[in-house]
Design an enzyme around this catalytic site. Sequence first.
Site, short mmCIF file in Angstrom:
data_model
loop_
_atom_site.label_atom_id
_atom_site.label_comp_id
_atom_site.label_asym_id
_atom_site.label_seq_id
_atom_site.Cartn_x
_atom_site.Cartn_y
_atom_site.Cartn_z
NE ARG A 75 -2.18 1.39 3.66
CZ ARG A 75 -2.04 0.52 4.66
NH1 ARG A 75 -2.55 -0.70 4.55
NH2 ARG A 75 -1.39 0.83 5.76
CE1 TYR A 127 -15.49 11.58 -15.42
CE2 TYR A 127 -14.46 11.72 -13.25
CZ TYR A 127 -15.12 10.99 -14.22
OH TYR A 127 -15.40 9.66 -14.01
CG ASP A 204 -8.42 16.48 -14.46
OD1 ASP A 204 -7.76 15.90 -15.34
OD2 ASP A 204 -9.40 15.96 -13.90
CE LYS A 229 -11.68 9.06 -18.11
NZ LYS A 229 -11.92 8.79 -16.67
#
Length: 330
Positions: A75, A127, A204, A229
Amino acid sequence: TQSTGTMPNTDVTNGHAAKPAHPNSSPFSGFGTHAAHHGSDPDKWDFAPIVPPISLSTTFKQSSPGVFAKFEYSRAGNPTRSAFEECIAKLEGGTHAHATSSGLAATSLIINMLKMGDHILCCDDVYGGTNRYFNKIVTKFGIEIDMVDPTDLALFQSKLRDNTALVWLETPTNPMLKICDIKAVVKMVKERYEGKKSPMIVSDNTFASPYFQRPLELGATMSLNSVTKYINGHTDVCMGVISTNDEEVAKELRFLQCAVGPAPSAFDCYLALRGARTLHLRMRQHEINSLAIAKWLENGEKAGHVTKVIHPGLPSHPQHELAKVQMKGF
């Protein structure tokens, strides 16, 4: 057979774009080479693999209790993830990158840097997942949010507050393809908070990708990408990544990666690193195809059936000139 009328400004003999329309259209120097090699140095491992291995181990040997060679727990860090993060940091023009299990996980990691009573100034077209997360979840924890048109710089500046801790940009925006002037926003924030603690500025970069735009080089504190994406590019990975040049921000993000836990799997990091190697080839073709379609819709035989075409590469886009300065391409 392809006609020049269908693919304007394209060399139909090889499918490559014609002579660049402006000096800024050439790609960032060495992008493809960095994508192929950075983070993948074979000498990192004693068996010198050309492709970084997929490390599935969740824990790592301690030389003595609490003493680790490099990695402690998957992690907190993982060799395959580190290879991917090093690659993206280089492509973004940054010094650090932090991978997460999705684009929204990256967003939530940044929000975990805030506290109750803080204010977020966000562009009004973002978004849908970001909009939903900010307005339906983040606001429940005592954080205020203003959604403002970033193309109206005077209005945007007027919404900065003493308690503004985060300025959230997205450029080009999703879905309306507005262009946020990153340099202008950075300048207004510096002037507004001179001598005080300045808000972090996040951009972003998902729609542009590092191939066409580097927010960090324009002054942003962090650049965020939904790896799902373009960076991965094969519709088989859900991931996010945050890049920065700020050592203190990087230190806090690294702590939050472990403390909050939005870690991507080693296999997903392997796939995303594979995808990043062809990012420059795919984005170049995306540009050629999308601009050809946009020009055909605007000026072709069916233009009479189209009300409006929105593409930053078209001179008709209201911020075309800004896009030409801020981004590569066109």
